[in-house]
Motif scaffolding. Structure first.
Motif, mmCIF file in Angstrom:
data_model
loop_
_atom_site.group_PDB
_atom_site.id
_atom_site.type_symbol
_atom_site.label_atom_id
_atom_site.label_comp_id
_atom_site.label_asym_id
_atom_site.label_seq_id
_atom_site.Cartn_x
_atom_site.Cartn_y
_atom_site.Cartn_z
ATOM 1 N N ASP A 116 49.556 110.931 -3.490
ATOM 2 C CA ASP A 116 50.774 111.523 -4.024
ATOM 3 C C ASP A 116 51.973 111.053 -3.207
ATOM 4 O O ASP A 116 52.186 111.490 -2.080
ATOM 5 C CB ASP A 116 50.674 113.051 -3.983
ATOM 6 N N LYS A 117 52.719 110.097 -3.760
ATOM 7 C CA LYS A 117 53.972 109.595 -3.183
ATOM 8 C C LYS A 117 53.781 109.095 -1.743
ATOM 9 O O LYS A 117 54.528 109.449 -0.840
ATOM 10 C CB LYS A 117 55.050 110.675 -3.234
ATOM 11 N N ILE A 118 52.758 108.252 -1.550
ATOM 12 C CA ILE A 118 52.445 107.731 -0.222
ATOM 13 C C ILE A 118 53.443 106.643 0.180
ATOM 14 O O ILE A 118 53.672 105.680 -0.548
ATOM 15 C CB ILE A 118 51.018 107.144 -0.183
ATOM 16 N N ILE A 119 54.022 106.827 1.368
ATOM 17 C CA ILE A 119 54.892 105.816 1.975
ATOM 18 C C ILE A 119 54.263 105.364 3.283
ATOM 19 O O ILE A 119 53.815 106.189 4.093
ATOM 20 C CB ILE A 119 56.313 106.370 2.231
ATOM 21 N N LYS A 120 54.197 104.055 3.473
ATOM 22 C CA LYS A 120 53.651 103.481 4.697
ATOM 23 C C LYS A 120 54.624 102.449 5.247
ATOM 24 O O LYS A 120 54.997 101.502 4.553
ATOM 25 C CB LYS A 120 52.296 102.826 4.430
ATOM 26 N N THR A 121 55.040 102.647 6.510
ATOM 27 C CA THR A 121 55.975 101.745 7.170
ATOM 28 C C THR A 121 55.338 101.200 8.432
ATOM 29 O O THR A 121 54.819 101.965 9.258
ATOM 30 C CB THR A 121 57.289 102.466 7.520
ATOM 31 N N TYR A 122 55.381 99.901 8.581
ATOM 32 C CA TYR A 122 54.928 99.269 9.821
ATOM 33 C C TYR A 122 56.110 99.087 10.772
ATOM 34 O O TYR A 122 57.238 98.867 10.334
ATOM 35 C CB TYR A 122 54.280 97.910 9.526
ATOM 36 N N ASN A 123 55.839 99.202 12.073
ATOM 37 C CA ASN A 123 56.871 99.057 13.115
ATOM 38 C C ASN A 123 58.027 100.026 12.888
ATOM 39 O O ASN A 123 59.205 99.676 13.038
ATOM 40 C CB ASN A 123 57.399 97.622 13.159
ATOM 41 N N LYS A 124 57.677 101.248 12.545
ATOM 42 C CA LYS A 124 58.688 102.261 12.235
ATOM 43 C C LYS A 124 59.614 102.482 13.432
ATOM 44 O O LYS A 124 59.172 102.602 14.572
ATOM 45 C CB LYS A 124 57.993 103.569 11.860
ATOM 46 N N GLY A 125 60.909 102.542 13.160
ATOM 47 C CA GLY A 125 61.897 102.767 14.208
ATOM 48 C C GLY A 125 62.334 101.514 14.942
ATOM 49 O O GLY A 125 63.203 101.578 15.811
ATOM 50 N N LYS A 126 61.748 100.376 14.589
ATOM 51 C CA LYS A 126 62.105 99.113 15.246
ATOM 52 C C LYS A 126 62.931 98.239 14.308
ATOM 53 O O LYS A 126 63.028 98.497 13.110
ATOM 54 C CB LYS A 126 60.833 98.378 15.674
#
Length: 227
Positions: free
Chosen positions: A5-15
């Motif tokens: 359900d509305k999956i968000i995946k971010t790599y290197n978050k905050g960089k």
């Protein structure tokens, strides 16, 4: 049943090089389905599969397996789910080459949760049964490094099903195989599906995808067809 359900995946978050690989993916897979996930390289297929396999986490949204909220589980519980509920089949087989086919299939049984471990004799009997299911029982004592690609993939499938998981995830399982061997491996998956297993296959091969009951197409981290 699996539900994203509305999956968000971010790599290197905050960089500075942060990259959002999945943009609000929503998907439901019913128990007993055989589903293909297709898309170009970099579309987000492997990221999605790793989340489904409880190998990788996600930043927001929710993932449910049989109404269980995966994002709220401890690492230990996630490991139990990976070993007991999910069987994983990889393109490169991910077998221990120096071990025999039988020893490779027995590995997940060795990692069963405390209280569920079986004796060595019983583990061996179960592993042999799984090799029989993929017609590899005559190769049980052969080192994996002496087997062909198709034989290795059959062993990998036997290992994936040895703990009788309800869900089998396969990442390009025929990518390194020729046409005839691909046909044989797909027959194994189809037979397992007929036995009630839920199967999700990531593939570039449209002939593989067409043998599944549903095809989900993903591009640039978004499902554009089949959800």
């Amino acid at each position: 049943m699996l539900k994203l359900d509305k999956i968000i995946k971010t790599y290197n978050k905050g960089k500075n090089n942060a990259f959002e690989a999945l943009h609000g993916i929503s998907l439901t897979v019913e128990s007993g389905e055989m589903v293909a996930i297709v898309g170009t390289s970099g579309a987000g297929k492997s990221t999605l599969l790793h989340i489904l396999a409880c190998i990788d986490g996600y930043d927001s949204g929710e993932y449910y397996i049989d109404d269980m909220v995966i994002g709220k589980l401890s690492e230990g519980k996630m490991a139990d789910i990976r070993n007991e509920k999910i069987g994983m089949v990889m393109q490169d087989f991910a077998l221990i080459e120096e071990f025999t086919a039988l020893d490779n299939v027995m590995i997940p049984l060795d990692f069963a949760a405390r209280g569920k471990k079986k004796g060595k004799k019983e583990r061996k009997e179960i592993a042999i049964k799984m090799l029989e299911m993929v017609q590899m029982q005559n190769f049980a004592d052969k080192p994996v490094n002496s087997l062909s690609g198709g034989q290795k993939q059959r062993v990998a499938i036997a290992r994936a099903i040895v703990n009788e998981p309800s869900l089998i995830l396969a990442d390009e399982p025929t990518g390194a195989l020729d046409t005839e061997t691909t046909r044989e491996i797909m027959k194994v998956f189809i037979d397992l599906n007929k036995q009630g297993k839920t199967i999700i296959i990531v593939t570039h091969d449209l002939t593989v995808a067409e043998q599944c009951s549903r095809v989900i197409k993903i591009e640039d981290g978004v499902i554009i067809e089949g959800n």
